[in-house]
Motif scaffolding. Structure first.
Motif, PDB file in Angstrom:
ATOM      1  N   LEU A 127       0.825  -1.212   0.000  1.00  0.00           N
ATOM      2  CA  LEU A 127       0.000   0.000   0.000  1.00  0.00           C
ATOM      3  C   LEU A 127       0.855   1.257   0.000  1.00  0.00           C
ATOM      4  N   ASP A 128       2.015   1.193   0.658  1.00  0.00           N
ATOM      5  CA  ASP A 128       2.909   2.349   0.700  1.00  0.00           C
ATOM      6  C   ASP A 128       3.335   2.793  -0.698  1.00  0.00           C
ATOM      7  N   THR A 129       3.423   1.840  -1.626  1.00  0.00           N
ATOM      8  CA  THR A 129       3.906   2.154  -2.966  1.00  0.00           C
ATOM      9  C   THR A 129       2.777   2.317  -3.977  1.00  0.00           C
ATOM     10  N   ASP A 157      -0.183   3.674  -6.285  1.00  0.00           N
ATOM     11  CA  ASP A 157      -0.539   4.960  -6.883  1.00  0.00           C
ATOM     12  C   ASP A 157      -1.962   5.361  -6.529  1.00  0.00           C
ATOM     13  N   ILE A 166      -5.481   3.801  -4.004  1.00  0.00           N
ATOM     14  CA  ILE A 166      -6.062   2.780  -3.134  1.00  0.00           C
ATOM     15  C   ILE A 166      -7.572   2.896  -3.217  1.00  0.00           C
ATOM     16  N   PHE A 182      -5.251   5.190   7.181  1.00  0.00           N
ATOM     17  CA  PHE A 182      -4.555   5.758   6.026  1.00  0.00           C
ATOM     18  C   PHE A 182      -4.107   7.190   6.312  1.00  0.00           C
ATOM     19  N   ARG A 183      -4.945   7.950   6.993  1.00  0.00           N
ATOM     20  CA  ARG A 183      -4.559   9.329   7.323  1.00  0.00           C
ATOM     21  C   ARG A 183      -3.376   9.340   8.275  1.00  0.00           C
ATOM     22  N   TYR A 227      -1.015   8.902   3.935  1.00  0.00           N
ATOM     23  CA  TYR A 227      -1.372   8.687   2.541  1.00  0.00           C
ATOM     24  C   TYR A 227      -2.116   9.921   2.016  1.00  0.00           C
ATOM     25  N   ASN A 272      -5.308  10.062  -3.231  1.00  0.00           N
ATOM     26  CA  ASN A 272      -5.005   8.695  -3.667  1.00  0.00           C
ATOM     27  C   ASN A 272      -5.984   7.662  -3.121  1.00  0.00           C
ATOM     28  N   ILE A 273      -6.862   8.088  -2.211  1.00  0.00           N
ATOM     29  CA  ILE A 273      -7.849   7.185  -1.618  1.00  0.00           C
ATOM     30  C   ILE A 273      -9.187   7.423  -2.301  1.00  0.00           C
TER      31      ILE A 273
END
Length: 395
Positions: free
Chosen positions: A264-266, A268, A270, A291-292, A296, A300-301
């Motif tokens: 998930l860190d990489t 582009d 989610i 995620f916050r 992130y 991107n979410i």
């Protein structure tokens, strides 16, 4: 990429030919010559992009012949195969215009990495810069696996992209079952056990090939093997995958662990998947809070609401207010088409392309690829004008 091999070793020639054939796309072997003089006197009918020269001594032999061959194939990249990596050999090779020097016996991964570098630098086969798209369930049963698998197929079929689906479920992963009735020969854990071998060709050989341009790297069917998958393995797998695929779709499951977190860190983008129900919204809020906290970027979410029905007590605006995030797309509640697809192991786009869920998947492909229906015939037109071939294939 077209290549010419110069060697007297028939076993080495067969080994390179096998590795070249396993590449995607395959390396086009124009032939083999025993010596430099043989290569000059019997030139290949087509100019090669790559010339591989088996040296097998500690110095550059027949320097004049080598220079003549290099001038004859002025646009080709040269790769030298030698048993020793002595400094004087490397210096002479560089002065002669050699791009790569590989040590024998041949290491397959090093060979493929060298070919990849040459192909990328010459523009013969530019490496891709694939995007990683992660689907994650806000709550169990939300349909994230179905969407990830079928969206991957839709990307390949409608947008004509090269797509890889990776099942990250540590236990009981079943993404492959949603698009195929075949048993995967290799899994993500098998790849990680041989992580030092990984390159584009090896990765492709481990996939379950569902359709042209679409393959699945399945999860292990034995939960005991999950320990073979380490977070650093994901870095390597995704790095290679980005180079060889336009899109890498991740089925991240629901549980966030060290491996899925590294992926998930990489990513582009989610795509948290949820249904319009209070338990999903509650778990969705928790997931977005995670995620916050991880930093992130909010853009991107992108939320996807599955099994959406208009007119319910809960509205999309209620979801936006509760979660503080916009909904990118809704997938309609099309139970019959979905359950038929799941039971047969056939992508819903192939099995029932006129269904509401197939239309919705096509629209999602347009959103992700930023393609408009008005361009050419559009993805929806392509979806509904593929003829009867696919329907006949599944009957």
């Amino acid at each position: 990429m077209k290549s010419l091999l110069i060697t007297e070793d028939s076993q080495l020639a067969a080994e390179i030919a096998t590795q070249g054939a396993a590449r995607v796309p395959p390396l086009d072997m124009l032939g083999a010559r025993h010596t430099l003089r043989d290569a000059l006197e019997r030139p290949a009918g087509t100019a090669p992009d790559l010339v591989l020269v088996d040296v097998r001594v500690a110095d550059m032999p027949e320097a004049e012949l080598f220079e003549r061959l290099r001038k004859h194939h002025v646009n080709a990249a040269f790769m030298v195969l030698t048993e020793e990596h002595r400094e004087d050999v490397l210096i002479r090779a560089m002065r002669a215009g050699v791009r790569e020097v590989l040590q024998l016996p041949l290491v397959h991964r090093a060979l493929h990495e060298s070919i990849d570098r040459i192909a990328a630098s010459t523009g013969v086969l530019p490496l891709r810069d694939g995007k990683v798209l992660a689907f994650i369930a806000c709550k169990g049963g939300s349909g994230a696996t179905f969407l990830a698998a079928n969206f991957g197929y839709a990307l390949a079929a409608l947008a004509q992209r090269k797509v890889l689906l990776i099942d990250l479920h540590g236990q009981f992963g079943d993404a492959a079952l949603y698009v195929s009735d075949q048993k995967p020969a290799m899994t993500l854990c098998d790849v990680c056990k041989q992580i030092n071998r990984i390159d584009g060709a090896f990765l492709d050989s481990c996939l379950l090939h569902v359709a042209d341009g679409f393959g699945v790297l399945a999860a292990a069917d034995d939960p005991a093997q999950a320990g073979a998958l380490l977070p650093e393995h994901m870095d390597t797998v995704l790095r290679v995958a980005r180079q060889h695929y336009d899109y890498i779709v991740l089925d991240a499951g629901r549980q966030i662990d060290a491996v899925s977190l590294r992926a998930l860190d990489t990513a582009d983008a989610i795509y948290p998947v949820l249904q319009l129900a209070l338990p999903d919204i509650r778990d969705g809020r928790r997931l977005l809070d995670i995620f916050r906290s991880l930093g992130y970027p909010p853009e991107n979410i992108r939320l996807i609401v599955n099994r959406y029905e208009k007119g319910g007590r809960l509205r999309l605006q209620d979801l936006k207010t509760s979660l503080g995030a916009d909904v990118l797309h809704t997938i309609p509640n099309d139970y019959v088409a979905v359950i038929d697809s799941v039971n047969q192991g056939v992508p819903v786009l192939r099995l029932s392309r006129s269904s509401a869920v197939a239309r919705s998947l096509a629209e999602l492909v347009e959103l992700v690829t930023a393609r408009r229906v008005s361009e050419t015939k559009g993805l929806l037109d392509r979806l509904f004008h593929r003829g009867d071939h696919d329907n006949q294939a599944v009957r």
